[in-house]
Motif scaffolding. Sequence first.
Motif, PDB file in Angstrom:
ATOM      1  N   ILE A 192      22.876  30.670  75.601  1.00  0.00           N
ATOM      2  CA  ILE A 192      22.678  31.860  76.425  1.00  0.00           C
ATOM      3  C   ILE A 192      24.033  32.510  76.648  1.00  0.00           C
ATOM      4  CG2 ILE A 192      21.805  32.755  78.616  1.00  0.00           C
ATOM      5  CD1 ILE A 192      20.056  30.253  78.828  1.00  0.00           C
ATOM      6  N   ASP A 193      24.187  33.738  76.155  1.00  0.00           N
ATOM      7  CA  ASP A 193      25.460  34.474  76.263  1.00  0.00           C
ATOM      8  C   ASP A 193      26.631  33.629  75.759  1.00  0.00           C
ATOM      9  OD1 ASP A 193      24.158  36.658  77.382  1.00  0.00           O
ATOM     10  OD2 ASP A 193      24.378  35.879  79.422  1.00  0.00           O
ATOM     11  N   GLY A 194      26.394  32.921  74.655  1.00  0.00           N
ATOM     12  CA  GLY A 194      27.456  32.150  74.022  1.00  0.00           C
ATOM     13  C   GLY A 194      27.704  30.788  74.634  1.00  0.00           C
ATOM     14  N   THR A 195      26.965  30.413  75.673  1.00  0.00           N
ATOM     15  CA  THR A 195      27.153  29.126  76.347  1.00  0.00           C
ATOM     16  C   THR A 195      25.993  28.200  76.011  1.00  0.00           C
ATOM     17  OG1 THR A 195      28.349  30.153  78.185  1.00  0.00           O
ATOM     18  CG2 THR A 195      27.387  27.974  78.586  1.00  0.00           C
ATOM     19  N   SER A 196      26.297  26.938  75.709  1.00  0.00           N
ATOM     20  CA  SER A 196      25.264  25.955  75.385  1.00  0.00           C
ATOM     21  C   SER A 196      24.669  25.363  76.661  1.00  0.00           C
ATOM     22  CB  SER A 196      25.850  24.822  74.526  1.00  0.00           C
ATOM     23  OG  SER A 196      26.125  25.274  73.225  1.00  0.00           O
ATOM     24  N   TRP A 197      23.353  25.517  76.800  1.00  0.00           N
ATOM     25  CA  TRP A 197      22.600  24.935  77.895  1.00  0.00           C
ATOM     26  C   TRP A 197      21.574  23.974  77.319  1.00  0.00           C
ATOM     27  CZ3 TRP A 197      23.304  26.174  83.125  1.00  0.00           C
ATOM     28  CH2 TRP A 197      24.162  27.248  83.383  1.00  0.00           C
ATOM     29  N   ILE A 198      21.134  23.040  78.135  1.00  0.00           N
ATOM     30  CA  ILE A 198      20.055  22.130  77.750  1.00  0.00           C
ATOM     31  C   ILE A 198      18.866  22.401  78.656  1.00  0.00           C
ATOM     32  CG2 ILE A 198      19.354  19.744  77.389  1.00  0.00           C
ATOM     33  CD1 ILE A 198      21.709  20.687  75.645  1.00  0.00           C
ATOM     34  N   ARG A 199      17.733  22.727  78.041  1.00  0.00           N
ATOM     35  CA  ARG A 199      16.514  22.904  78.815  1.00  0.00           C
ATOM     36  C   ARG A 199      15.720  21.603  78.799  1.00  0.00           C
ATOM     37  NH1 ARG A 199      13.897  26.808  81.205  1.00  0.00           N
ATOM     38  NH2 ARG A 199      15.160  28.455  80.230  1.00  0.00           N
ATOM     39  N   VAL A 200      15.332  21.144  79.965  1.00  0.00           N
ATOM     40  CA  VAL A 200      14.587  19.894  80.107  1.00  0.00           C
ATOM     41  C   VAL A 200      13.415  20.119  81.060  1.00  0.00           C
ATOM     42  CG1 VAL A 200      16.543  18.342  79.694  1.00  0.00           C
ATOM     43  CG2 VAL A 200      16.101  19.180  82.011  1.00  0.00           C
ATOM     44  N   PRO A 201      12.367  19.294  80.954  1.00  0.00           N
ATOM     45  CA  PRO A 201      11.372  19.284  82.041  1.00  0.00           C
ATOM     46  C   PRO A 201      12.091  18.951  83.345  1.00  0.00           C
ATOM     47  CG  PRO A 201      10.652  17.937  80.188  1.00  0.00           C
ATOM     48  CD  PRO A 201      12.074  18.280  79.925  1.00  0.00           C
ATOM     49  N   GLU A 245      28.355  21.497  78.830  1.00  0.00           N
ATOM     50  CA  GLU A 245      29.772  21.169  79.061  1.00  0.00           C
ATOM     51  C   GLU A 245      29.973  20.256  80.254  1.00  0.00           C
ATOM     52  OE1 GLU A 245      34.026  23.572  79.629  1.00  0.00           O
ATOM     53  OE2 GLU A 245      32.110  24.632  79.788  1.00  0.00           O
ATOM     54  N   CYS A 246      29.158  20.407  81.298  1.00  0.00           N
ATOM     55  CA  CYS A 246      29.387  19.615  82.509  1.00  0.00           C
ATOM     56  C   CYS A 246      29.058  18.139  82.305  1.00  0.00           C
ATOM     57  CB  CYS A 246      28.598  20.190  83.684  1.00  0.00           C
ATOM     58  SG  CYS A 246      26.829  19.782  83.714  1.00  0.00           S
ATOM     59  N   MET A 247      28.236  17.823  81.293  1.00  0.00           N
ATOM     60  CA  MET A 247      27.872  16.426  81.040  1.00  0.00           C
ATOM     61  C   MET A 247      28.846  15.715  80.111  1.00  0.00           C
ATOM     62  SD  MET A 247      23.690  16.586  80.688  1.00  0.00           S
ATOM     63  CE  MET A 247      23.621  17.940  79.495  1.00  0.00           C
ATOM     64  N   LEU A 248      29.700  16.474  79.429  1.00  0.00           N
ATOM     65  CA  LEU A 248      30.544  15.878  78.392  1.00  0.00           C
ATOM     66  C   LEU A 248      31.540  14.838  78.914  1.00  0.00           C
ATOM     67  CD1 LEU A 248      31.172  18.942  76.053  1.00  0.00           C
ATOM     68  CD2 LEU A 248      29.387  17.182  75.941  1.00  0.00           C
ATOM     69  N   PRO A 249      32.196  15.052  80.088  1.00  0.00           N
ATOM     70  CA  PRO A 249      33.121  14.013  80.562  1.00  0.00           C
ATOM     71  C   PRO A 249      32.445  12.659  80.786  1.00  0.00           C
ATOM     72  CG  PRO A 249      33.554  16.068  81.696  1.00  0.00           C
ATOM     73  CD  PRO A 249      32.266  16.266  80.920  1.00  0.00           C
ATOM     74  N   VAL A 250      31.237  12.652  81.358  1.00  0.00           N
ATOM     75  CA  VAL A 250      30.533  11.382  81.571  1.00  0.00           C
ATOM     76  C   VAL A 250      30.080  10.805  80.231  1.00  0.00           C
ATOM     77  CG1 VAL A 250      28.527  10.288  82.647  1.00  0.00           C
ATOM     78  CG2 VAL A 250      29.828  12.015  83.899  1.00  0.00           C
ATOM     79  N   HIS A 251      29.670  11.663  79.305  1.00  0.00           N
ATOM     80  CA  HIS A 251      29.296  11.161  77.985  1.00  0.00           C
ATOM     81  C   HIS A 251      30.502  10.547  77.281  1.00  0.00           C
ATOM     82  CE1 HIS A 251      27.724  11.159  73.822  1.00  0.00           C
ATOM     83  NE2 HIS A 251      26.585  10.955  74.435  1.00  0.00           N
ATOM     84  N   ARG A 252      31.688  11.150  77.436  1.00  0.00           N
ATOM     85  CA  ARG A 252      32.912  10.549  76.862  1.00  0.00           C
ATOM     86  C   ARG A 252      33.197   9.203  77.505  1.00  0.00           C
ATOM     87  NH1 ARG A 252      34.791  15.995  76.608  1.00  0.00           N
ATOM     88  NH2 ARG A 252      35.734  15.832  78.679  1.00  0.00           N
ATOM     89  N   TRP A 253      32.921   9.090  78.821  1.00  0.00           N
ATOM     90  CA  TRP A 253      33.112   7.811  79.504  1.00  0.00           C
ATOM     91  C   TRP A 253      32.202   6.754  78.886  1.00  0.00           C
ATOM     92  CZ3 TRP A 253      29.888   4.607  82.367  1.00  0.00           C
ATOM     93  CH2 TRP A 253      30.524   3.601  83.106  1.00  0.00           C
ATOM     94  N   LEU A 254      30.948   7.113  78.622  1.00  0.00           N
ATOM     95  CA  LEU A 254      30.034   6.173  77.977  1.00  0.00           C
ATOM     96  C   LEU A 254      30.562   5.760  76.602  1.00  0.00           C
ATOM     97  CD1 LEU A 254      26.588   7.828  78.836  1.00  0.00           C
ATOM     98  CD2 LEU A 254      27.478   5.686  79.769  1.00  0.00           C
TER      99      LEU A 254
END
Length: 279
Positions: A192-201, A245-254
């Motif tokens: 959306i407007d060049g930004t990656s979002w994740i749509r989830v239930p 983008e906001c989830m990436l730091p925790v994913h890097r931690w994993l």
Amino acid sequence: MRPPSSSWLKEIGVFRNRLTDDTYSIPSYPWLAPPLHSRIRSLIERWGVETELGANEPVLGHVSDKVDKLVMVKSGITGRCFGSIYGVKQPGMAFSIPGRLACGNLNFFSHRPCVGSYYALVPSVVISVPQSLLYSLCEKDPEMLMIVAREFELVNLSDRLGFGVHTMLGVEDRLLAYFITWTVAFGREEVIDGTSWIRVPAPLRGEALQFVVNCSAAALERALGNLKSSGNYIPQNDSALIKLECMLPVHRWLRNIEERSSDLYRNPLKKILAETHPE
């Protein structure tokens, strides 16, 4: 959590390709049991007994019933708690979605008490078979024994990750770890407007989410409020948008807590999404 809509229940029940046996190539994620191998799933579907559960209803009929069945979620979501939800003020909880085990793996070989309780978080349907049925098959079929051992080990690894997240991360990062798990299970990328979002239930809510993240209600509200006010989380009735983008730091931690020499190295989250939900 509040009663879900029929469209939300339908969305979380869409198997997509998550139940293929090649999901063994996908890393474990906190709190969520892996998809069942097709041979185990087929056995449960063929010989099992279906039970409809209301929200908060015990999976095994009574919260104190002996765990001597292998139970798979057919629809809805169930919780796997440490201790009794009635005897522990804030039980740590993992969860199971359609095509995953609700219970029966933890004591499959030892038949010892599980020190846990299992109940539906939303209206659900589960299918159960006696543990003894699969156990007797494993005694005769070495290939099935290895499938079962590997499957149940993956559940334990997921729970171990959840324990690590509870122990080493703050509440907001724990919430993001849960969002990552929910994303891998259900997410679709939207640009959306060049930004990656994740749509989830819409993710779990209220006490159910509080138990998974393992925090007080006030701490959970603060963490959710921070993510909303920063524009990283946008709830939309039956669905939600989470900024990748906001989830990436925790994913890097994993990624960083895992052995770098492992044959299975955790890929970037965007690649995992492409692997688990190809268009």
